[in-house]
Every structure is written in structure tokens, then in C-alpha cells.
Motif scaffolding. Structure first.
Motif, PDB file in Angstrom:
ATOM      1  N   ALA A  92      35.316  25.946  40.008  1.00 43.89           N
ATOM      2  CA  ALA A  92      36.612  26.510  40.393  1.00 43.89           C
ATOM      3  C   ALA A  92      37.327  27.091  39.183  1.00 43.89           C
ATOM      4  O   ALA A  92      37.671  28.274  39.164  1.00 43.89           O
ATOM      5  CB  ALA A  92      37.482  25.452  41.070  1.00 43.89           C
ATOM      6  N   ALA A  93      37.535  26.287  38.151  1.00 42.59           N
ATOM      7  CA  ALA A  93      38.321  26.748  37.005  1.00 42.59           C
ATOM      8  C   ALA A  93      37.531  27.663  36.070  1.00 42.59           C
ATOM      9  O   ALA A  93      38.023  28.726  35.670  1.00 42.59           O
ATOM     10  CB  ALA A  93      38.854  25.544  36.224  1.00 42.59           C
ATOM     11  N   LYS A  94      36.327  27.270  35.708  1.00 43.50           N
ATOM     12  CA  LYS A  94      35.562  28.013  34.704  1.00 43.50           C
ATOM     13  C   LYS A  94      35.348  29.490  35.055  1.00 43.50           C
ATOM     14  O   LYS A  94      35.544  30.356  34.188  1.00 43.50           O
ATOM     15  CB  LYS A  94      34.225  27.323  34.450  1.00 43.50           C
ATOM     16  N   PRO A  95      34.948  29.842  36.287  1.00 43.47           N
ATOM     17  CA  PRO A  95      34.761  31.267  36.584  1.00 43.47           C
ATOM     18  C   PRO A  95      36.033  32.094  36.369  1.00 43.47           C
ATOM     19  O   PRO A  95      35.978  33.216  35.876  1.00 43.47           O
ATOM     20  CB  PRO A  95      34.331  31.285  38.057  1.00 43.47           C
ATOM     21  N   HIS A  96      37.190  31.536  36.718  1.00 45.72           N
ATOM     22  CA  HIS A  96      38.449  32.259  36.528  1.00 45.72           C
ATOM     23  C   HIS A  96      38.796  32.367  35.041  1.00 45.72           C
ATOM     24  O   HIS A  96      39.327  33.393  34.597  1.00 45.72           O
ATOM     25  CB  HIS A  96      39.592  31.555  37.275  1.00 45.72           C
ATOM     26  N   ILE A  97      38.508  31.326  34.288  1.00 44.19           N
ATOM     27  CA  ILE A  97      38.790  31.357  32.847  1.00 44.19           C
ATOM     28  C   ILE A  97      37.907  32.405  32.169  1.00 44.19           C
ATOM     29  O   ILE A  97      38.397  33.206  31.361  1.00 44.19           O
ATOM     30  CB  ILE A  97      38.585  29.961  32.218  1.00 44.19           C
ATOM     31  N   LEU A  98      36.620  32.414  32.499  1.00 42.65           N
ATOM     32  CA  LEU A  98      35.703  33.387  31.896  1.00 42.65           C
ATOM     33  C   LEU A  98      36.066  34.820  32.282  1.00 42.65           C
ATOM     34  O   LEU A  98      35.911  35.740  31.480  1.00 42.65           O
ATOM     35  CB  LEU A  98      34.256  33.076  32.283  1.00 42.65           C
ATOM     36  N   ALA A  99      36.562  34.998  33.499  1.00 41.90           N
ATOM     37  CA  ALA A  99      36.968  36.335  33.952  1.00 41.90           C
ATOM     38  C   ALA A  99      38.359  36.700  33.447  1.00 41.90           C
ATOM     39  O   ALA A  99      38.822  37.816  33.666  1.00 41.90           O
ATOM     40  CB  ALA A  99      36.931  36.408  35.471  1.00 41.90           C
ATOM     41  N   LEU A 103      44.658  33.611  33.323  1.00 43.40           N
ATOM     42  CA  LEU A 103      44.089  32.692  32.338  1.00 43.40           C
ATOM     43  C   LEU A 103      44.933  31.445  32.104  1.00 43.40           C
ATOM     44  O   LEU A 103      44.404  30.333  32.074  1.00 43.40           O
ATOM     45  CB  LEU A 103      43.845  33.430  31.015  1.00 43.40           C
ATOM     46  N   ALA A 104      46.233  31.598  31.964  1.00 41.62           N
ATOM     47  CA  ALA A 104      47.084  30.442  31.675  1.00 41.62           C
ATOM     48  C   ALA A 104      47.009  29.416  32.802  1.00 41.62           C
ATOM     49  O   ALA A 104      46.860  28.212  32.551  1.00 41.62           O
ATOM     50  CB  ALA A 104      48.528  30.884  31.457  1.00 41.62           C
ATOM     51  N   LEU A 105      47.091  29.871  34.036  1.00 47.56           N
ATOM     52  CA  LEU A 105      47.032  28.967  35.181  1.00 47.56           C
ATOM     53  C   LEU A 105      45.705  28.221  35.229  1.00 47.56           C
ATOM     54  O   LEU A 105      45.671  26.991  35.317  1.00 47.56           O
ATOM     55  CB  LEU A 105      47.230  29.732  36.495  1.00 47.56           C
ATOM     56  N   TRP A 106      44.598  28.960  35.153  1.00 48.52           N
ATOM     57  CA  TRP A 106      43.289  28.329  35.304  1.00 48.52           C
ATOM     58  C   TRP A 106      42.927  27.476  34.098  1.00 48.52           C
ATOM     59  O   TRP A 106      42.260  26.449  34.244  1.00 48.52           O
ATOM     60  CB  TRP A 106      42.222  29.377  35.617  1.00 48.52           C
ATOM     61  N   HIS A 107      43.359  27.877  32.922  1.00 47.97           N
ATOM     62  CA  HIS A 107      43.112  27.041  31.745  1.00 47.97           C
ATOM     63  C   HIS A 107      43.872  25.724  31.864  1.00 47.97           C
ATOM     64  O   HIS A 107      43.337  24.648  31.569  1.00 47.97           O
ATOM     65  CB  HIS A 107      43.500  27.781  30.462  1.00 47.97           C
TER      66      HIS A 107
END
Length: 145
Positions: A92-99, A103-107
Motif C-alpha cells: 500500500a505505502a511503498k508503491p505510492h512512495i516510489l511513485a 509523498l508526505a502522506l504515504w511516507h
């Protein structure tokens, strides 16, 4: 079997501690750019996820064997929660962080998932610890004069 469970729980909690609170922050300090550090951190967190899932499965297997002996049928909710948090980080989190998608929310979410997984693994380790609080017995109480 209990010693094996302690070892597995210690491996899980210790690896979370080393990677998340030691190695990854050092990457951002010592590597050339934050982008390079982030790519390496993503690989380390993926490895950590698979280690966490492996440890969790071993702990559930050991608990199942122990439960068969003691006729209980309750898996540890801390193990299951920790495994679910590891999966949330990875898928859930990692794909959004890598994309770099919001970024702030998913990190922040990924960091929270990681911290709560660390707490779950710590609770499993604490629960398996052979050190139980026992009432203090005065040294003189056992002596006879």
C-alpha cells in the motif's frame, strides 16, 4: 520450542530496529543524494517485509504446535497484526512512495505502519520472554537462626 520462538521474535524486532532506526537514517546522511538513499531504503524495507512475514509465519507455526499440546486455538493477534502491517507497507505505502504520489502522506503512513509493526514485534518478544515479574522474596526470610 519456547527458545526458538524467543529467537524468532528477537530476530523480527531486532531487524526492524536496526533497519528502520539505524541503517535507513544513515543512508540519507551518507549517500550522495536523497534519491539514491530512497532507492536503497526501498530495497531494505522490502527485504525487511519478507523477513517479517517469514518470522511471523514461523511464530504462528510454533504457536500452533504449542496450542496442539495445550489444546488452545488462539493465534497471537500481535503476530497477525505485525504481519498485516508489513504487507501494508510493502503493497500500500511503498508503491505510492516510489511513485512520489502524495509523498508526505504515504511516507507518514508508511512510517506509522512501520512503527506499529515494531511495537507488535516488541510485544511478541516481551510476551515470549522468560523473565516474568515475581514477588520479591526477602533474603532473610528463608534463613533460620
Amino acid at each position: 520450542m519456547v527458545r526458538l520462538q524467543i529467537f524468532i521474535a528477537a530476530l523480527w524486532w531486532g531487524s526492524l530496529t536496526a533497519v528502520g532506526f539505524g541503517v535507513v537514517p544513515m543512508l540519507f546522511v551518507h549517500l550522495e543524494t536523497p534519491a539514491i538513499a530512497g532507492q536503497m531504503a526501498a530495497k531494505l524495507f522490502s527485504a525487511q517485509t519478507w523477513l517479517a512475514l517469514f518470522c511471523g509465519l514461523l511464530l504462528l507455526w510454533a504457536a500452533k504446535r504449542e496450542n496442539l499440546v495445550h489444546h488452545r486455538h488462539t493465534p497471537s493477534p500481535w503476530v497477525i497484526a505485525g504481519m498485516l502491517l508489513a504487507l501494508l507497507i510493502e503493497f500500500a505505502a511503498k508503491p505510492h512512495i516510489l511513485a512520489r504520489d502524495n509523498l508526505a502522506l504515504w511516507h507518514n503512513l508508511g512510517s506509522a505502519f512501520y512503527f506499529f509493526q515494531w511495537l507488535c514485534a516488541g510485544q511478541v518478544l516481551w510476551a515470549k520472554s522468560p523473565l516474568k515479574s515475581e514477588p520479591a522474596v526477602a533474603a532473610d526470610a528463608t534463613k533460620t537462626d
